[in-house]
Write an enzyme that holds these catalytic residues in place. Sequence first.
Site, mmCIF file in Angstrom:
data_model
loop_
_atom_site.group_PDB
_atom_site.id
_atom_site.type_symbol
_atom_site.label_atom_id
_atom_site.label_comp_id
_atom_site.label_asym_id
_atom_site.label_seq_id
_atom_site.Cartn_x
_atom_site.Cartn_y
_atom_site.Cartn_z
ATOM 1 N N HIS A 278 42.036 40.825 23.913
ATOM 2 C CA HIS A 278 43.064 41.792 23.262
ATOM 3 C C HIS A 278 43.649 41.504 22.074
ATOM 4 O O HIS A 278 43.625 42.523 20.684
ATOM 5 C CB HIS A 278 43.915 42.368 24.371
ATOM 6 C CG HIS A 278 44.634 43.946 23.796
ATOM 7 N ND1 HIS A 278 44.321 44.937 23.890
ATOM 8 C CD2 HIS A 278 45.937 43.705 23.102
ATOM 9 C CE1 HIS A 278 44.354 46.218 22.982
ATOM 10 N NE2 HIS A 278 46.053 45.899 23.259
ATOM 11 N N GLU B 91 36.937 42.814 26.917
ATOM 12 C CA GLU B 91 38.157 43.286 27.090
ATOM 13 C C GLU B 91 37.644 44.936 28.341
ATOM 14 O O GLU B 91 38.563 44.570 29.519
ATOM 15 C CB GLU B 91 38.896 44.883 26.086
ATOM 16 C CG GLU B 91 39.939 43.595 25.096
ATOM 17 C CD GLU B 91 40.943 45.014 25.031
ATOM 18 O OE1 GLU B 91 40.771 45.456 23.621
ATOM 19 O OE2 GLU B 91 41.835 45.369 25.351
ATOM 20 N N ASN C 186 22.781 11.233 45.511
ATOM 21 C CA ASN C 186 23.020 10.161 45.787
ATOM 22 C C ASN C 186 24.045 9.271 44.360
ATOM 23 O O ASN C 186 25.645 9.051 45.129
ATOM 24 C CB ASN C 186 21.773 8.619 45.543
ATOM 25 C CG ASN C 186 21.451 7.749 46.030
ATOM 26 O OD1 ASN C 186 21.794 7.846 47.147
ATOM 27 N ND2 ASN C 186 21.123 6.763 45.282
#
Lengths: 121, 664, 154
Positions: free
Chosen positions: B46, B68, B400
């Site tokens: 914002h 937003e 592994n």
Amino acid sequence: MSKKIMIVDDALFMRMMIRNILTKNGYDVIAEAENGAVAVEKYKNTNPDLVIMDITMPEVDGIEAVRMIKKIDKEAKIIMCSAMGQREMVFESLQAGARDFILKPFQAERVLDAVKKATSY
Amino acid sequence: MDTSGYMSLFLEESREHLDNINNKLLMLEKDNQDSGIIDDIFRSAHTLKGMAGTMGFNSISSLTHSMESVLDEVRKNQLFLSPLVIDLLFQCYDFLELCLKDIELVGDDSQRDPTELEENLKQLISKNTAKEIRPAKSDEQESKGVEPKASTMELDEYQKDIIRQSEMQGFNTYEIKIVLVSDCLLKSARAYIVFRELETLGEIIASRPSAEDLEDETFGNTFSLILVTSSDISSVRRVLDQITELESIEINQIETGSYKQVEQDAGAAAKENDDDSSVKRKIGQSIRVDIERLDLLMNLVSELIIVKNRIQNENYYRQDKSISESVEYLGRVTNDLHDAVMKVRMVPVEIVFNRFPRIVRSLAKETSKSVELITKGAGTEVDRTIIDELSEPLIHLIRNSVDHGLETPEERVASGKPETGVIVLNAYHEGNNVVIEVTDDGRGIDTEKIREQIIKKGLASEEAAVEMDESRLISYIFNPGFTTSESVSNISGRGVGLDVVKTSIESLGGVVEVSTASGKGTSFHIRLPITLSIIKALLVKVADEKYALPFGNVIELMEARESQITKLKKQELIRFRSHLIPVIRLDRLLECPRKTKNDSDRMIMVIVKKGDKTYALVVDDLIGQQEIVIKSLGKYLSDVQVVSGATILGDGSIALILDMNHVA
Amino acid sequence: MEVGTVFNTQKQYVIFKLNEEYYAANVSYIVSIEKYMPVTRVPMARKSTLGIINLRGEVITIVDVKSILGIPDKQASGSRIMITEISNSKIGMVVDSVVEVAEITSSMMQDNVMVFQGKNREAITGVAYVNDKYVMVLDMESLLWGDVVECPLT
């Protein structure tokens, strides 16, 4: 309003048989043609909702006729009739723009099913 | 308003907010329920929006606005924060970063176009208006949800990837099962109609049986296919209802819980060091081609090249100018054709690599370790058939590494290592091969433990075991059932062992090698042929025989004199670009019989590179550079390592293809 | 010459000569018989491998059968190459001449194997008396693929 159908086949017998099936079930056969050339002419004049057409015909065969009719009206709905063993031609006609196919000898229900689906959507 | 005075302030603050967004996104990855973090990100976005708007930087303000909206939905619990969403937000961060850089350099961000990202963000929200709130999934479920759910068809990696990508872009994926009426006579034509009609809605990416089998009518009355479309299920049903001779129609939507990153031209993901140019793949433009057809195409192209070479050869003696021109053109066209066909089969390894970050994350959780996965060379391309085969062995190697290779955070700190273990997955082309390395910075392979196990299991006598050197011992890890770990950890799925990894790779015509350093880490090195059956090669003469050297390994050609060769402990060396490199006399190496002795002092050398080693190969003469078709030597000669194949030259004679891996 | 279809192929054998002795190979293993052609040497191959040839675009390995059987090579003229195929793998054998195709039944098999001069006994299944001569019947699989590691035979 009942649907308008054109039947195209070089054998009078076949045309009669299909016409009977259709008219008995509420469809309106507005034109018949015995070869592809006549079919294209009559299509222009009568503008049917659906065409039922044989694949093998003299003068202009079914596949050529499909192409020509589709040129006139690209929304044209065409069902091909084919005898057994004409696989390649069926494919060709589908590729040319035919919507569906029925194999001969046909049963009434199959014809009606195809016609119904072609005309109700 | 004159904003120039505020530029440095803007840059400073924006940078802070961006860093914040990045950090908080990383935290969100680990815990996507923390509403505090979501609020934090929202606030930063914002603020950025406001600042950028004031300064007139539209790309930033526009994108942050879309961000937003999405973040708002998230914090209102109306949009579930799936990895897909988080990834999209990361991409937004990347984009904003680039905008800031642009602003620093040129003063504005107008070169960057956020439209695509904004579209993706919009789709997230629009999808929601029709859907209900999705319940929060547990982390474990999430990270395991990589495979498309509820598909009864076997799909290869490429197809699965298309499904993931298409879902990411908002398409629907349906699995459609059709049963034809029992007395349907022209099944292939009927199937064709089904395909044709469905293709008006979208794209069919897979079918069972294959398109070929459907055409040949080698199937019963049932077939299934997968359709990707933007239409909804009722539209699909409508289309299918219009087709006659269908006994039943079953449509199921396929969902995936995963995502596929949509790459942008500009950005590279912050965590992955991908130095190749990014791959842009467009969905809706791919078609499915049966592999056999591609093989056929390849064979035809190979034959074309052989004939072209033959014509060129013939013309060399006739010196007909017009033929020369035509043949040259033919050569160019054949080259392009070859490349095009190869490209059709080639697919970037990225498809396989993409699954790994999730797998590593879940493995790390399982084993309570801290692991970071770095991938390099994801754009490296590999033949399609190899892609499928690769993923299982690679997954096992990664497991592994996490399981056995990397130590727990406490152990690592105790031995002075950073807490987080690193696994590097690297793919690159080398000569005629594609190399994939899995390297960890863990504890390395304990060869003494291997020795103990060998003795314990009676795999060799104690005397023999004591004699074995390190590489011999290490090779034992590929024995079936061999393990030096105290506890066998939970290996899901097919019970893969390192022996299966080795045989899988070998069945693809490749090799697996291991290198390790105690306490430092282990590296698994997989080398696979690119499956190029046509390669560019340098043709040389060695004694009276002809050999082909794969062009990919050739660096340079050099003339030298005998006197320039120096000897160090029986190894001949020569100077090349300020280094001393080993000299290999091919006529001696290959035991070539000689009819004529080469008395001259002058030598011709081909400088080749293999991995990080460079060598000078001594040849008698250079024949030329040519595209050759690789012919296999067959099983009888499979134990000959110094040559990897043969090629038939334009004059019908044979040149053997040298295998650079075994030349030195 | 292509070995064509003969009825009851199981018992049909190609009779050929190595030096002065006669050998027989079952027709089902033989693909074709070619004139001798130059062979490209393959470095570091087995001793009995002569090299490879380009047969109409196909790369085929050629072996020295005398070497495998352990019989001395007395240079004979008019050599031919017999192309064999076992389990989809082709190998060419150099022979001195091809004599005939004949049927060998079990009644023609002899008891004594002393006729064989060479070292590699496992490659011989037996001796038959065919058309007035003693013929060594070969076990083709053992002969050609016996010591190959990546044997294609399953």
